[in-house]
Write a protein that holds these residues in place. Structure first.
Motif, PDB file in Angstrom:
ATOM      1  N   LEU A 164      50.107 -40.879-105.577  1.00  0.00           N
ATOM      2  CA  LEU A 164      49.636 -40.994-104.195  1.00  0.00           C
ATOM      3  C   LEU A 164      50.419 -42.031-103.396  1.00  0.00           C
ATOM      4  O   LEU A 164      50.270 -42.120-102.184  1.00  0.00           O
ATOM      5  N   ILE A 248      40.087 -39.655 -97.945  1.00  0.00           N
ATOM      6  CA  ILE A 248      39.626 -40.468 -99.072  1.00  0.00           C
ATOM      7  C   ILE A 248      40.801 -40.939 -99.934  1.00  0.00           C
ATOM      8  O   ILE A 248      40.894 -42.096-100.318  1.00  0.00           O
ATOM      9  N   MET A 249      41.735 -40.020-100.214  1.00  0.00           N
ATOM     10  CA  MET A 249      42.735 -40.330-101.228  1.00  0.00           C
ATOM     11  C   MET A 249      43.886 -41.183-100.711  1.00  0.00           C
ATOM     12  O   MET A 249      44.366 -42.067-101.402  1.00  0.00           O
ATOM     13  N   THR A 250      44.367 -40.919 -99.501  1.00  0.00           N
ATOM     14  CA  THR A 250      45.524 -41.685 -99.028  1.00  0.00           C
ATOM     15  C   THR A 250      45.351 -42.216 -97.619  1.00  0.00           C
ATOM     16  O   THR A 250      46.175 -42.984 -97.147  1.00  0.00           O
ATOM     17  N   ASN A 251      44.318 -41.767 -96.913  1.00  0.00           N
ATOM     18  CA  ASN A 251      44.150 -42.161 -95.526  1.00  0.00           C
ATOM     19  C   ASN A 251      45.390 -41.800 -94.698  1.00  0.00           C
ATOM     20  O   ASN A 251      45.789 -42.528 -93.795  1.00  0.00           O
ATOM     21  N   PRO A 254      51.132 -42.561 -97.943  1.00  0.00           N
ATOM     22  CA  PRO A 254      51.908 -43.714 -97.486  1.00  0.00           C
ATOM     23  C   PRO A 254      52.754 -43.395 -96.257  1.00  0.00           C
ATOM     24  O   PRO A 254      53.381 -42.343 -96.233  1.00  0.00           O
ATOM     25  N   PHE A 255      52.690 -44.288 -95.306  1.00  0.00           N
ATOM     26  CA  PHE A 255      53.331 -44.185 -93.996  1.00  0.00           C
ATOM     27  C   PHE A 255      53.258 -42.791 -93.392  1.00  0.00           C
ATOM     28  O   PHE A 255      54.250 -42.227 -92.948  1.00  0.00           O
ATOM     29  N   GLY A 256      52.055 -42.249 -93.380  1.00  0.00           N
ATOM     30  CA  GLY A 256      51.823 -41.007 -92.652  1.00  0.00           C
ATOM     31  C   GLY A 256      52.374 -39.765 -93.304  1.00  0.00           C
ATOM     32  O   GLY A 256      52.398 -38.704 -92.697  1.00  0.00           O
ATOM     33  N   ARG A 259      49.655 -36.710 -93.797  1.00  0.00           N
ATOM     34  CA  ARG A 259      48.837 -36.206 -92.696  1.00  0.00           C
ATOM     35  C   ARG A 259      48.950 -34.694 -92.576  1.00  0.00           C
ATOM     36  O   ARG A 259      50.007 -34.124 -92.798  1.00  0.00           O
TER      37      ARG A 259
ATOM     38  N   LYS B 190      47.196 -50.043 -98.328  1.00  0.00           N
ATOM     39  CA  LYS B 190      46.726 -48.678 -98.065  1.00  0.00           C
ATOM     40  C   LYS B 190      46.213 -48.534 -96.637  1.00  0.00           C
ATOM     41  O   LYS B 190      46.427 -47.528 -95.996  1.00  0.00           O
ATOM     42  N   PHE B 191      45.511 -49.548 -96.142  1.00  0.00           N
ATOM     43  CA  PHE B 191      44.974 -49.472 -94.787  1.00  0.00           C
ATOM     44  C   PHE B 191      45.847 -50.232 -93.787  1.00  0.00           C
ATOM     45  O   PHE B 191      45.391 -50.593 -92.708  1.00  0.00           O
ATOM     46  N   GLN B 248      50.995 -49.805-101.843  1.00  0.00           N
ATOM     47  CA  GLN B 248      50.588 -48.792-100.851  1.00  0.00           C
ATOM     48  C   GLN B 248      49.395 -47.968-101.308  1.00  0.00           C
ATOM     49  O   GLN B 248      48.815 -47.236-100.531  1.00  0.00           O
ATOM     50  N   SER B 249      49.036 -48.102-102.586  1.00  0.00           N
ATOM     51  CA  SER B 249      47.896 -47.323-103.081  1.00  0.00           C
ATOM     52  C   SER B 249      46.595 -48.112-103.069  1.00  0.00           C
ATOM     53  O   SER B 249      45.555 -47.565-103.413  1.00  0.00           O
ATOM     54  N   GLU B 394      52.259 -48.971 -89.738  1.00  0.00           N
ATOM     55  CA  GLU B 394      52.726 -47.915 -90.626  1.00  0.00           C
ATOM     56  C   GLU B 394      54.196 -48.144 -90.977  1.00  0.00           C
ATOM     57  O   GLU B 394      54.610 -47.974 -92.115  1.00  0.00           O
ATOM     58  N   GLN B 397      54.513 -50.929 -93.553  1.00  0.00           N
ATOM     59  CA  GLN B 397      54.211 -50.456 -94.911  1.00  0.00           C
ATOM     60  C   GLN B 397      55.422 -49.713 -95.489  1.00  0.00           C
ATOM     61  O   GLN B 397      55.818 -49.948 -96.626  1.00  0.00           O
ATOM     62  N   GLU B 398      56.015 -48.852 -94.649  1.00  0.00           N
ATOM     63  CA  GLU B 398      57.176 -48.100 -95.117  1.00  0.00           C
ATOM     64  C   GLU B 398      58.308 -49.058 -95.482  1.00  0.00           C
ATOM     65  O   GLU B 398      58.970 -48.911 -96.511  1.00  0.00           O
TER      66      GLU B 398
END
Lengths: 312, 421
Positions: A164, A248-251, A254-256, A259, B190-191, B248-249, B394, B397-398
């Motif tokens: 993930l 739930i799993m990745t929101n 990572p970096f979109g 989606r 993650k957030f 990131q997880s 975002e 994070q990347e």
């Protein structure tokens, strides 16, 4: 219709007769009215409204500002939108694996062994639990440090994989989690379908020497057509509205990279940093148009079947 | 999500009736109902809020205080609905640019008059900037907390490491930690917002508070060479492998065990991380705090200290009582009480209030009052407009996972900047 032959004698009796005369037509209208009303109010009206909002710039608080097709123009150059569109396509294609998957489990379970009901319920179980729980279970399964997947990979001498957390793998990881309940759903559809398979035809085919794959392909599957049709429908719709697992799993991360359109729409219109109602509505319109293609196909093929059935 | 409102007046009617006579002699007796919508839904803040409402109710016998506590996350979307449809008299929110949508839409009341009163003007000067938009004040703060590096004191001692004061020392410490088989910093992105904290600090230490504010206000291009310098400094840590793998997880809470288990030696976080770390078993001799070290010695130190606030919606019915409640919230006595270690456990906004005798709070207060001459920022997602913040975080994070993508990330942020501002 029959009352129409005597219009004069009935005309002077007033309104009551008008109702009586049109009873044939009024009854269905009255019975349909509540459903139609709610359908208009909660389905058709929001669709029209979404189309309308997509032409505005609006934060949900102030005055909406008409900007024509600007939102759609921006979608064209938005890399996040492009990613979402591709991910939706991946979902559409890979989610369809649930149909053969469900079919084979159904064929496997369609036998009379002691306790088969228990096995059937166990296979159906993933569909009963909430998508949120499925998401959590798979998140833990994939966890890079203590997850079961990596423990197993380690046992056979393979390095750790952060499913993930890797933008190339994350979407596939989520689709796999989504397939788990979806396969169960298709399985149930096929199990009921298999009950309706005509044993005489199977017998006849057997006498003609058909067995194995040929039996399945030319005798069983054609008879399962209604089940396949529904399984196809629910899987397509399920793939297009995938949202909870991603959330739930990745929101979306990572970096979109995970989606899909529905998630992106939510983020843009209703998420914590969003509130671009117009842009969100434009995404919703695109998603709606994609769904419309499939919905139109289903309606058309249902209409065609019905017409053929009436002819026969 | 929503809890039923608490009509405290009913429960307190008896006790207040006895005290009513002297209270009535006050010239500004408040009457009617004061409705408060609050997002203080976690256990400790909830108790604080309920206590404040009860005390205010007791002070004003003719006034009925109705408190509604809404789940903190749900509140962020609900506020948009209730401010327009059904405004309370007082509502919680956050400082700085986070207020802008509501200020721009005319949904918050201008409370500059309160800030002109000497009691508030003198004692709350340090947070005035955070409450000011377009030259006016739109609410009052009730608490704030420091950010900084929380670290494992025992591990640092074992390796003979001191609290770093310069970037070189920080990197040297980090190398020593890496050599001992540990990671330097825990983080869970993650957030996304946790990466914003790192960007805030490295950017403020590299170019200073004013540059950071100009950037978050959209006045500087993201492709500017100075921004690249910030990322170059950040990259030094990333290339060393300073951060835990697979961050990131994880959410920030999920990254705490790395610190508790000693797999990572420090955590750049807000003071709210202290409580869960202590609950997980880290004692006073294991947990300590240091200010994020200087990178460019010519730049004045500046800190992140997010401020939580109270506002009066423009559509409030009982604005007189609401103003009185705001005065009550920021008063020195109340500030001392609600920010105490057994209540919110954070820093009081009133300079006349006293600070709880807690190791971290004391250090945080000293840092903010004496060693932060550059200024006090709110946090990346409160200083930058919401949309810019989400795109940028975002990107951060990347960057932390694929530092080589920096050019593409900065181009993307620059495109977003040109559209948003």
């Amino acid at each position: 219709m029959t009352t129409a032959t005597l219009p004069d004698t009935h005309a002077d009796r007033g309104r009551g007769t008008w109702i009586r005369r049109n009873r044939q037509m009024l009854a269905p209208i009255l019975f349909l009215a509540p459903g139609v009303l709610f359908f208009l109010l909660y389905v058709i009206f929001p669709i029209v409204e979404s189309f309308q909002i997509s032409f505005y710039r609006w934060d949900g608080l102030g005055e909406p500002q008409f900007i024509g097709l600007e939102n759609y123009g921006e979608l064209g150059s938005d890399p996040a939108f492009e990613t979402s569109l591709w991910n939706n396509l991946k979902w559409l294609v890979l989610y369809l694996l649930a149909i053969p998957g469900g079919l084979f489990i159904a064929l496997f379970l369609n036998q009379t062994v002691t306790g088969i009901r228990i096995y059937k319920s166990l296979f159906f179980f993933p569909f009963v639990i909430s998508q949120v729980v499925v998401g959590l279970v798979f998140t833990w399964f994939y966890d890079p440090t203590f997850g079961l997947l990596n423990t197993m990979l380690e046992a056979i001498g393979l390095g750790p994989v952060n499913v993930l957390g890797d933008p190339r793998l994350a979407t596939y990881g989520i689709i796999l989690a989504g397939l788990w309940p979806q396969v169960a759903y298709c399985m149930i559809l096929y199990l009921t379908g298999l009950n309706a398979v005509d044993p005489e035809q199977v017998e006849a085919a057997r006498l003609d020497g058909a067995k194995g794959w040929r039996m399945l392909w030319f005798v069983i599957i054609p008879q399962l057509r209604p089940a396949t049709f529904i399984a196809f429908g629910v899987t397509i719709i399920g793939a297009l509205r995938s949202f909870d697992l991603i959330s739930i799993m990745t929101n979306g991360g990572p970096f979109g990279s995970t989606r899909v359109l529905s998630f992106y729409m939510f983020e843009k219109a209703l998420g914590e940093y969003g509130f671009r109602m117009g842009y969100g509505a434009a995404i919703a319109v695109v998603l709606f148009l994609i769904m419309l293609v499939f919905i139109a196909y289903f309606l058309w093929s249902m209409w065609r079947d019905e017409r053929e059935a009436r002819k026969g | 999500m929503t809890t039923p409102s608490t009509p405290l007046a009913a429960a307190l009617a008896l006790s207040t009736a006895l005290a009513a006579a002297p209270a009535l002699s006050q010239d500004s007796a408040l009457s009617g109902t004061l409705t408060i919508f609050s997002d203080m839904s976690n256990p400790a803040p909830r108790a604080v809020m309920e206590d404040m409402a009860a005390r205010f109710d007791e002070m004003h016998p003719d006034l009925e205080v109705e408190l509604t506590i809404i789940d903190r996350e749900a509140y962020k979307t609900q506020i948009r609905n209730f401010l327009t449809a059904n405004p309370p008299d007082v509502a919680n929110w956050y400082a700085a640019n986070r207020m802008r949508p509501y200020v721009a839409a005319g949904l918050f009341e201008d409370v500059s008059d309160l800030w002109a009163e000497p009691e508030i003007a003198e004692n709350l000067a340090s947070t005035k900037g955070a409450m000011t938009l377009d030259g006016k004040q739109w609410g009052v703060p009730y608490t704030y907390y420091q950010w900084g590096v929380y670290y494992r004191e025992d591990i640092h001692e074992d390796l003979g490491l001191e609290e770093p004061e310069t970037w070189e020392e920080l990197k040297a410490n980090c190398q020593a930690l890496l050599d001992s088989g540990r990671k330097c910093f825990a983080i869970g992105t993650k957030f996304l917002w946790t990466a914003g904290g790192w960007f805030d600090y490295i950017n403020m230490r590299t170019h200073g508070y004013d540059f950071h504010m100009a950037l978050t206000n959209g006045e500087v291009e993201w492709t500017d060479p100075r921004v690249r310098e910030t990322f170059a400094n950040w990259r030094e840590l990333i290339d060393m492998g300073a951060f835990i793998d697979n961050h990131q997880s994880y959410s920030w809470q999920e990254a705490l065990p790395f610190m508790v288990n000693g797999e990572a030696a420090a955590y750049l976080m807000g003071n709210f991380a202290v409580a869960p770390l202590r609950e997980a078993g880290l004692g006073d001799d294991q947990l300590d705090f240091y200010q994020f070290p200087a990178i460019n010695p010519d730049v004045e130190m500046a800190e992140d200290a997010p401020t939580d606030t109270f506002h009066i919606p423009a559509g409030a019915d009982n604005k007189e009582a609401a103003r009185e409640f705001l005065r009550f919230v920021v008063s020195a006595d109340n500030q001392t009480r609600i920010n105490a270690g057994d209540a919110l456990g954070q820093l009081p906004v009133n300079s006349a209030a006293s600070i709880d005798d807690d190791e971290m709070l004391r250090q945080g207060f000293e840092m903010l009052s004496e060693n932060s001459p550059g200024g006090i920022a709110q946090f990346f997602d409160r200083d930058a407009p919401a949309e810019m913040a989400s795109v940028a975080m975002e990107g951060f994070q990347e960057f932390m996972v694929f530092p080589d993508n920096l050019d593409a990330i900065l181009d993307r942020l620059e495109t977003a900047r040109q559209r948003i501002y």
